[in-house]
Design an enzyme around this catalytic site. Structure first.
Site, PDB file in Angstrom:
ATOM      1  CG  HIS A  91      -1.304   3.986   4.528  1.00 40.48           C
ATOM      2  ND1 HIS A  91      -2.096   3.618   5.585  1.00 40.48           N
ATOM      3  CD2 HIS A  91      -0.722   2.827   4.074  1.00 40.48           C
ATOM      4  CE1 HIS A  91      -2.007   2.306   5.771  1.00 40.48           C
ATOM      5  NE2 HIS A  91      -1.189   1.804   4.862  1.00 40.48           N
ATOM      6  CB  CYS A 135      -0.942   0.003   1.197  1.00 40.23           C
ATOM      7  SG  CYS A 135      -0.148  -0.524   2.736  1.00 40.23           S
TER       8      CYS A 135
END
Lengths: 347, 347
Positions: free
Chosen positions: A244, A131
């Protein structure tokens, strides 16, 4: 080709990323003829949503892959290592979200906006990067093409959804317990995550880096095609549910002004520039959640090196950081007619 | 000298840092003969705790400084600019936590573990650096002395107590509202801070940096005595109640191994090394809260430059980042007999 429809299996369909894969397949109207939800024996019989339908979860077996065109896997490295070679041998194109095969030379590590050409090398297996790597390379690729990255220093602010549903539940449960002065458990994260930040994701090597950090080094080099690129990573868990954030300082070989960087990013695929600090416009995790783009802002000159930029990027780690990127890889395979065995299920 | 006792006034005594100054004065048994709690007219008559006593808050006036030896100020730049020149003219040693005078050549910017010698230059006014600067220079000073810092890339994870009691209340109120699906206000931070991270503290300049970020640049250079030091800062607010964390990549002129760095830090004043990642030992904000030290861990080599280290430091921004450092400056002034006018109150 637009008439072809594909049998798609999601392996690890009951996990946070597996569920998101089903959501994204539906939202993006991926041309499916059948969708199978596969998981471990213990989840068999459960059901998971796919659009407005409900899919019964099947236990994964070798036979479950027969006739399947595309497998989207997100059940961890051990499961991928066990089952994806079997699935690939049975003619499936396997797109794997685990780290099991990412660094293998014969497996493309693919971000469709960044290195689509790598797809032509696949032998039935394509890896989805981690990710934090995906959102970073989407933001950096247009800048790298223009000014050539020499070195990256990146510090992350990673959400608990990176640890799956259990990670989100733990943040929620700890927060509620703290407000009610009740005891709470620490199981998923490496310490209390509620109202805290933890500089530890994954496991440490003997140089003091985590595997999560080293993924940012090795995967970025492979995707951007520069084995010598210098990368200094620090990965940190923060009490955010989804998306994130990354603080990135980049040194280039050639000059790049913030205005140029902004222009390049504005026309880059998969990027949304949110950069008007005087108006308090910059990417925020809570705004990026459940979206597919990589949001970039705080673009400014790094005055501490001859040619440097600093920026802040945010993306939903379950979406572009996992499920969306995997489905986009499948879309690319379809567009290039590189889904092995797809012909047999032509509608 | 050990018999001298001092009249101390805390200006801004009702704020988060002012209250902490009173706590630290008491905890460290600073030799006070009298303590005055000063604040604006509207707080006059309130009371604040000092040890097991209660101090009545007095409105600040010029006369309030008469006979006072030491003023610890934390009431914002405007208040400091208005009152500290008056206090200094009346013979007080003013230790100011605001940014009002920090960059003035005739005002020492002091961290007692780092540049104590600067105290001898004071003219009645000493500035306390910004919270994020203090903890960074305490961690970097022993490494700088050994290997000479050329460049720093720092990304911060700053707690809401940096925005005072209002900042803490806002995080708390927003969190409770979210769990109860109630509306909430956004007043103190530049967006919802609960379960979010915000890359914006302070105000932006026309190059895209915030004043909070530029404090890390200018204050660090002044304290470490190197006007050319290269520093690339990104300051980020995180949903943590107390203690700032910092991810710091440092480039040195000379070699420095992680083992050397650890040894240097273990014997450095004000530093506690917490660095055994295999055992999940590294500094955490929730552990540093209400402590006075700067905690350092995740010490490792930066493989992306010839001579580089990476580390993670954490410290309570209201303690070492503000109140503790201010009281330590006062202690240093006492130890060196540099409190102007102290003689008049000799016991």
């Amino acid at each position: 080709m637009q008439n072809k429809r594909y049998k798609v299996a999601v392996l690890g369909a009951t996990g946070a990323v597996g569920r998101e894969m089903l959501t994204v397949l539906d939202e993006m109207r991926f041309p499916v003829s059948e969708v199978y939800a596969l998981a471990s024996e213990k989840s068999a019989g459960d059901s998971v949503p796919f659009g407005n339908r409900s899919l019964k979860v099947l236990a994964v077996t070798a036979e479950a892959f027969d006739g399947v065109d595309i497998v989207l896997a997100s059940a961890g490295s051990a499961v991928s290592k066990q089952w994806l070679p079997i699935a690939a041998a049975r003619g499936c194109l396997c797109i794997d979200n685990s780290s099991a095969f990412r660094m293998r030379d014969d497996v493309p590590l693919l971000v469709p906006e960044v290195n689509p050409e790598a797809i032509s090398l696949h032998n039935g297996l394509i890896s989805n990067p981690n990710c934090s790597t995906i959102q970073m390379v989407v933001a950096l690729k247009p800048l790298h093409d223009h000014a050539q990255i020499k070195r990256i220093v990146v510090s992350t602010y990673q959400s608990v959804s990176g640890a799956g549903k259990k990670g989100m539940d733990e943040l929620s449960n700890q927060t509620i317990a703290l407000f009610n002065q009740k005891p709470f458990e620490i199981q998923v994260h490496n310490g209390r995550i509620a109202f805290n930040v933890i500089p530890h994701i994954g496991t440490f090597d003997n140089t003091g880096y985590t595997d999560e950090e080293m993924k940012l080094v090795h995967e970025t080099r492979k995707i951007l095609g520069d084995a010598e690129m210098k990368i200094c990573p620090t990965c940190v868990r923060v009490p955010v549910f989804a998306a994130h954030s990354e603080s990135i300082a980049i040194e280039f070989a050639r000059p790049l002004t913030p205005a140029q960087a902004r222009l390049l990013l504005e026309s880059a695929p998969g990027v949304v520039v949110q950069d008007d600090p005087q108006e308090k416009v910059y990417p925020l995790a809570i705004d990026a959640a459940e979206k597919d783009a990589v949001f970039v802002g705080r673009i400014r000159q790094d005055f501490s090196v001859p040619h440097g930029s600093v920026l802040w990027d945010v993306s939903d780690n379950l979406r572009k950081g996992a499920a969306t990127n995997a489905v986009q890889i499948a879309q690319l395979a379809v567009a290039r007619d590189l889904v092995h065995g797809a012909a047999v299920v032509q509608a």
